[in-house]
Scaffold this motif. Sequence first.
Motif, mmCIF file in Angstrom:
data_model
loop_
_atom_site.group_PDB
_atom_site.id
_atom_site.type_symbol
_atom_site.label_atom_id
_atom_site.label_comp_id
_atom_site.label_asym_id
_atom_site.label_seq_id
_atom_site.Cartn_x
_atom_site.Cartn_y
_atom_site.Cartn_z
ATOM 1 N N PRO A 5 78.816 7.807 30.385
ATOM 2 C CA PRO A 5 79.375 7.871 31.740
ATOM 3 C C PRO A 5 80.292 9.056 32.010
ATOM 4 C CG PRO A 5 80.572 6.269 30.431
ATOM 5 C CD PRO A 5 79.451 6.764 29.557
ATOM 6 N N LEU A 6 80.866 9.682 30.981
ATOM 7 C CA LEU A 6 81.897 10.684 31.221
ATOM 8 C C LEU A 6 81.592 12.055 30.639
ATOM 9 C CD1 LEU A 6 85.070 8.492 30.577
ATOM 10 C CD2 LEU A 6 84.029 9.075 32.764
ATOM 11 N N ALA A 7 81.030 12.124 29.434
ATOM 12 C CA ALA A 7 80.871 13.403 28.745
ATOM 13 C C ALA A 7 79.993 14.367 29.537
ATOM 14 C CB ALA A 7 80.274 13.180 27.358
ATOM 15 N N ALA A 8 80.465 15.620 29.645
ATOM 16 C CA ALA A 8 79.677 16.658 30.317
ATOM 17 C C ALA A 8 78.903 17.497 29.314
ATOM 18 C CB ALA A 8 80.606 17.550 31.136
ATOM 19 N N THR A 9 78.829 17.031 28.086
ATOM 20 C CA THR A 9 78.116 17.741 27.033
ATOM 21 C C THR A 9 76.634 17.832 27.382
ATOM 22 O OG1 THR A 9 79.658 16.753 25.470
ATOM 23 C CG2 THR A 9 77.711 17.815 24.545
ATOM 24 N N MET A 10 76.027 18.967 27.023
ATOM 25 C CA MET A 10 74.589 19.121 27.244
ATOM 26 C C MET A 10 73.844 18.004 26.537
ATOM 27 S SD MET A 10 73.755 21.890 29.054
ATOM 28 C CE MET A 10 72.137 22.346 28.479
ATOM 29 N N ALA A 11 72.976 17.309 27.269
ATOM 30 C CA ALA A 11 72.221 16.204 26.689
ATOM 31 C C ALA A 11 71.357 16.664 25.522
ATOM 32 C CB ALA A 11 71.350 15.562 27.762
ATOM 33 N N SER A 12 70.943 17.933 25.539
ATOM 34 C CA SER A 12 70.093 18.467 24.475
ATOM 35 C C SER A 12 70.804 18.481 23.127
ATOM 36 C CB SER A 12 69.628 19.880 24.830
ATOM 37 O OG SER A 12 70.736 20.725 25.085
ATOM 38 N N GLU A 13 72.137 18.428 23.127
ATOM 39 C CA GLU A 13 72.884 18.430 21.865
ATOM 40 C C GLU A 13 72.794 17.095 21.137
ATOM 41 O OE1 GLU A 13 76.858 19.919 22.047
ATOM 42 O OE2 GLU A 13 76.346 21.550 23.444
ATOM 43 N N PHE A 14 72.416 16.036 21.860
ATOM 44 C CA PHE A 14 72.343 14.715 21.236
ATOM 45 C C PHE A 14 70.928 14.356 20.766
ATOM 46 C CE2 PHE A 14 75.887 14.319 24.347
ATOM 47 C CZ PHE A 14 76.912 14.097 23.443
ATOM 48 N N SER A 15 69.923 14.867 21.487
ATOM 49 C CA SER A 15 68.520 14.583 21.161
ATOM 50 C C SER A 15 68.248 13.082 21.074
ATOM 51 C CB SER A 15 68.122 15.274 19.852
ATOM 52 O OG SER A 15 68.200 16.682 19.987
ATOM 53 N N VAL A 16 68.717 12.340 22.088
ATOM 54 C CA VAL A 16 68.483 10.896 22.178
ATOM 55 C C VAL A 16 67.602 10.650 23.405
ATOM 56 C CG1 VAL A 16 69.542 8.622 22.423
ATOM 57 C CG2 VAL A 16 70.707 10.396 21.100
ATOM 58 N N PRO A 17 66.317 10.302 23.205
ATOM 59 C CA PRO A 17 65.377 10.197 24.334
ATOM 60 C C PRO A 17 65.746 9.156 25.386
ATOM 61 C CG PRO A 17 64.199 10.307 22.249
ATOM 62 C CD PRO A 17 65.644 10.116 21.913
ATOM 63 N N LYS A 222 71.071 12.304 40.748
ATOM 64 C CA LYS A 222 69.678 12.714 40.890
ATOM 65 C C LYS A 222 69.195 13.051 39.476
ATOM 66 C CE LYS A 222 66.583 16.143 42.934
ATOM 67 N NZ LYS A 222 66.500 17.427 43.691
ATOM 68 N N PHE A 223 68.484 12.131 38.869
ATOM 69 C CA PHE A 223 68.147 12.269 37.455
ATOM 70 C C PHE A 223 66.793 12.944 37.240
ATOM 71 C CE2 PHE A 223 71.165 8.724 37.424
ATOM 72 C CZ PHE A 223 72.032 9.154 36.435
ATOM 73 N N GLU A 224 66.771 13.792 36.215
ATOM 74 C CA GLU A 224 65.528 14.365 35.727
ATOM 75 C C GLU A 224 65.331 13.907 34.290
ATOM 76 O OE1 GLU A 224 65.445 18.579 36.216
ATOM 77 O OE2 GLU A 224 65.580 18.481 38.412
ATOM 78 N N PHE A 225 64.078 13.662 33.915
ATOM 79 C CA PHE A 225 63.795 13.150 32.577
ATOM 80 C C PHE A 225 63.268 14.259 31.665
ATOM 81 C CE2 PHE A 225 60.766 11.234 29.507
ATOM 82 C CZ PHE A 225 61.704 10.538 28.762
ATOM 83 N N TYR A 226 63.836 14.306 30.466
ATOM 84 C CA TYR A 226 63.408 15.250 29.442
ATOM 85 C C TYR A 226 63.042 14.437 28.197
ATOM 86 C CZ TYR A 226 65.888 18.383 32.605
ATOM 87 O OH TYR A 226 66.310 19.067 33.712
ATOM 88 N N PRO A 227 61.812 14.518 27.748
ATOM 89 C CA PRO A 227 61.351 13.650 26.653
ATOM 90 C C PRO A 227 62.218 13.690 25.404
ATOM 91 C CG PRO A 227 59.490 14.777 27.651
ATOM 92 C CD PRO A 227 60.724 15.374 28.259
ATOM 93 N N LYS A 228 62.851 14.840 25.108
ATOM 94 C CA LYS A 228 63.620 14.953 23.874
ATOM 95 C C LYS A 228 65.066 14.487 24.012
ATOM 96 C CE LYS A 228 60.956 18.707 21.751
ATOM 97 N NZ LYS A 228 61.027 20.077 21.164
ATOM 98 N N TRP A 229 65.617 14.509 25.227
ATOM 99 C CA TRP A 229 67.035 14.139 25.365
ATOM 100 C C TRP A 229 67.350 13.273 26.582
ATOM 101 C CZ3 TRP A 229 65.790 19.514 25.059
ATOM 102 C CH2 TRP A 229 65.730 20.183 26.272
ATOM 103 N N GLY A 230 66.355 12.626 27.126
ATOM 104 C CA GLY A 230 66.622 11.580 28.097
ATOM 105 C C GLY A 230 66.812 12.033 29.527
#
Length: 249
Positions: A5-17, A222-230
């Motif tokens: 809910p809060l972190a602005a970290t790039m989702a790609s750094e977590f790699s959680v689909p 407005k969500f976009e889906f990325y298979p590798k990081w959700g």
Amino acid sequence: LQVSPLAATMASEFSVPNLVSMTPSIRTHSETMAKYVADQYYNGDQILIYDAGDDESKQFLVNFASGITKANAQAKVKTVVSINELKNSLVLTGTNHIVSGTANKNLIKGLLDAMDERFLNPGNQFKLYGHPNLSKLSFENFENMDFYSLTVTSSSLADDCDSDTRKFISHYKSLYKVDPSEFSYKGYDAAVYFGRLLHKYGVDYVSHITQEKFSGLNSDYKFEFYPKWGYANRALGIIVYHNKKFERK
């Protein structure tokens, strides 16, 4: 799903689909602002990108110039690395769109002092844009700020004058005896968004996340889906400094 809910970290750094990143990353802020600046450009104008070389600039200005030219191939763009270089690069024929990669208060003071100096000369026109953290600075001592239309992107969009927001504040204070914080708004908006999804679609709610846009008290989704990081939220608001405060555009 796992909701961040809060972190602005790039989702790609977590790699959680199955991760849902509610807060837009700095990359999203940069891409959104680059497109916005490109839309403000007219023939005769110039876009000056001020790269101070600090960590904020390095993060915010990655691919910023190419983002502008991709959105507007006619835009005249120049990157400068010092205030003196910026002053020597100003044009008199149109508007100088100045983009600050830094939100360091001392560097910003130097930038604004330079703009004030040139603003007094006839023919110099400015518009200022920048890093989202500029919204956290105080500009009360800069009397010309309203003329520069300082514009930034923001994921925190609560408006105390809005009737729904006032109602929320009243209920919150009644329950908890304190004013709601930014986290309170974010938690409320996230709860309403997912609550509505579950109510509307039940166990199939996940397949509708990318189709369901949302505008809450404080946050837009407005969500976009990325298979590798959700799922990453790409919705941002534009706020402009006016009358000693930032207002939603």
